[in-house]
Design an enzyme around this catalytic site. Structure first.
Site, PDB file in Angstrom:
ATOM      1  N   GLY A 102      45.057  -5.929  -4.712  1.00 29.80           N
ATOM      2  CA  GLY A 102      45.879  -6.899  -4.013  1.00 29.80           C
ATOM      3  C   GLY A 102      47.291  -7.015  -4.552  1.00 29.80           C
ATOM      4  N   GLY A 155      51.830   1.972  -0.047  1.00 27.23           N
ATOM      5  CA  GLY A 155      52.853   1.092  -0.605  1.00 27.23           C
ATOM      6  C   GLY A 155      54.017   0.891   0.342  1.00 27.23           C
ATOM      7  N   ASP A 156      54.382   1.930   1.070  1.00 23.80           N
ATOM      8  CA  ASP A 156      55.484   1.810   2.034  1.00 23.80           C
ATOM      9  C   ASP A 156      55.074   0.952   3.228  1.00 23.80           C
ATOM     10  OD1 ASP A 156      57.146   3.386   0.453  1.00 23.80           O
ATOM     11  OD2 ASP A 156      56.362   5.232   1.333  1.00 23.80           O
ATOM     12  N   ASN A 207      55.256  -2.040  -8.181  1.00 28.34           N
ATOM     13  CA  ASN A 207      53.859  -1.941  -8.585  1.00 28.34           C
ATOM     14  C   ASN A 207      53.745  -2.323 -10.066  1.00 28.34           C
ATOM     15  OD1 ASN A 207      54.574   0.345 -10.115  1.00 28.34           O
ATOM     16  ND2 ASN A 207      53.851   1.771  -8.560  1.00 28.34           N
ATOM     17  N   GLY A 253      47.881  11.295   5.144  1.00 25.30           N
ATOM     18  CA  GLY A 253      49.306  11.428   5.388  1.00 25.30           C
ATOM     19  C   GLY A 253      50.026  10.100   5.295  1.00 25.30           C
ATOM     20  N   THR A 296      52.469  -5.382  -6.774  1.00 26.15           N
ATOM     21  CA  THR A 296      51.273  -4.865  -6.101  1.00 26.15           C
ATOM     22  C   THR A 296      50.319  -4.255  -7.106  1.00 26.15           C
ATOM     23  OG1 THR A 296      52.296  -2.708  -5.668  1.00 26.15           O
ATOM     24  CG2 THR A 296      52.592  -4.430  -3.996  1.00 26.15           C
ATOM     25  N   THR A 348      48.668   7.773  -0.063  1.00 29.49           N
ATOM     26  CA  THR A 348      50.062   8.093   0.221  1.00 29.49           C
ATOM     27  C   THR A 348      50.569   7.250   1.393  1.00 29.49           C
ATOM     28  OG1 THR A 348      49.587  10.372  -0.428  1.00 29.49           O
ATOM     29  CG2 THR A 348      51.689   9.959   0.659  1.00 29.49           C
TER      30      THR A 348
END
Length: 284
Positions: A202, A229-230, A176, A265, A197, A226
């Site tokens: 974007g 990003g994953d 990021n 979540g 990121t 949360t």
């Protein structure tokens, strides 16, 4: 594509949704509490599995009741957990997460059993694509990257020093804005692709310091960032390994990350392939 391996953290997330996030030394009341499976490694493994990849996860949990709670969605998705170790002396990792109504969050992680993963526990050779992050001890992460035979995605989060060897080996590094500032020009010395990121604004992809693609996510109503990003990391790895070009892969990953932000979540929010394809079709 061949089976994708993820090495990374496995946590149980304790999420408090509050009217606003506290400042240092402040107590904010009126929150509601939820428990969700999490951990960057587990999140990225589940993200890739829901997007159609065959996935194996290498990591470690404690010998406690939280472990099964942390693994339940991975098991349901068919993720191969044969590489999972159990540490009888440490608890399963826990993340304490505060979320405000806009979806912004603050996270404190107690690594627990994740902190005990060692290079000796890892396969001597890791076939196929690999995703790694930095929520495990760096020696274990670097050993895994060094033993990988295929495409390597290194999500350099949370930011901390890594070896030049890892940067040279990685085919893709995802960071990021804050992490990009921490690593600086070192990110562009290895020859691999680098993705930076920018949340709702974007992402950009670079090759040897030259921007080769940029994408913005579809407009969504954010509930909880949360896991977004994953979702992005899992999606861009799947896309590139499947053979999408840089622009298509970045667009695909931005859509997956945006969808993850629309639900509460980390793992419950991760989208499946049909959802991503549908939102991309609607924006064309």
């Amino acid at each position: 594509m061949s089976r994708l391996t993820v090495i990374g953290s496995i946590n149980l997330d304790l999420v408090a949704t509050a009217p606003r996030l506290p400042v240092a030394g402040e107590t904010v009341t009126g929150a509601t509490l939820a428990r969700h499976p999490g951990g960057k490694g587990a999140n990225q493994a589940l993200a890739a599995a829901r997007l159609g990849a065959e996935v194996a996860l290498i990591g470690q949990v404690g010998d406690d009741v939280m472990a099964e709670e942390a693994l339940v969605l991975l098991r349901a998705a068919g993720v191969d957990l044969s590489g999972l170790a159990i540490d009888p002396a440490a608890p399963t990792g826990v993340a304490l997460i505060a979320v405000d109504p806009s979806g912004e969050n603050q996270i404190v992680v107690a690594a627990g059993a994740n902190h005990g993963v060692t290079p000796e526990q890892l396969p001597t050779r890791i076939e196929g694509p690999l995703i790694a992050q930095l929520e495990l001890p760096i020696p274990a992460v670097e050993a895994a990257v060094g033993r990988a035979t295929g495409f390597v995605c290194a999500n350099l989060a949370p930011a901390q020093p890594v070896s030049e060897a890892l940067i040279r080996r990685a085919d893709l590094m995802v960071v990021n804005e804050g992490e990009a500032a921490f690593y600086g020009d070192a990110l562009h010395t290895g020859g691999g692709r680098v993705v930076v990121t920018h949340g709702a604004r974007g992402a950009e992809m670079y090759q040897r310091g030259v921007r080769v693609a940029t994408a913005t996510p579809p407009t969504v109503t954010a509930v909880d960032a949360t896991g977004a990003g994953d979702a992005f990391v899992g999606a861009i790895t799947v896309a590139l390994v499947e053979g999408m070009d840089a622009q298509a892969a970045l667009t695909f990953a931005c859509a997956a990350g945006a969808l993850a932000a629309t639900r509460a979540g980390a793992q419950p929010s991760l989208p499946d392939r049909s959802e991503v394809d549908r939102v991309l079709g609607a924006t064309r």
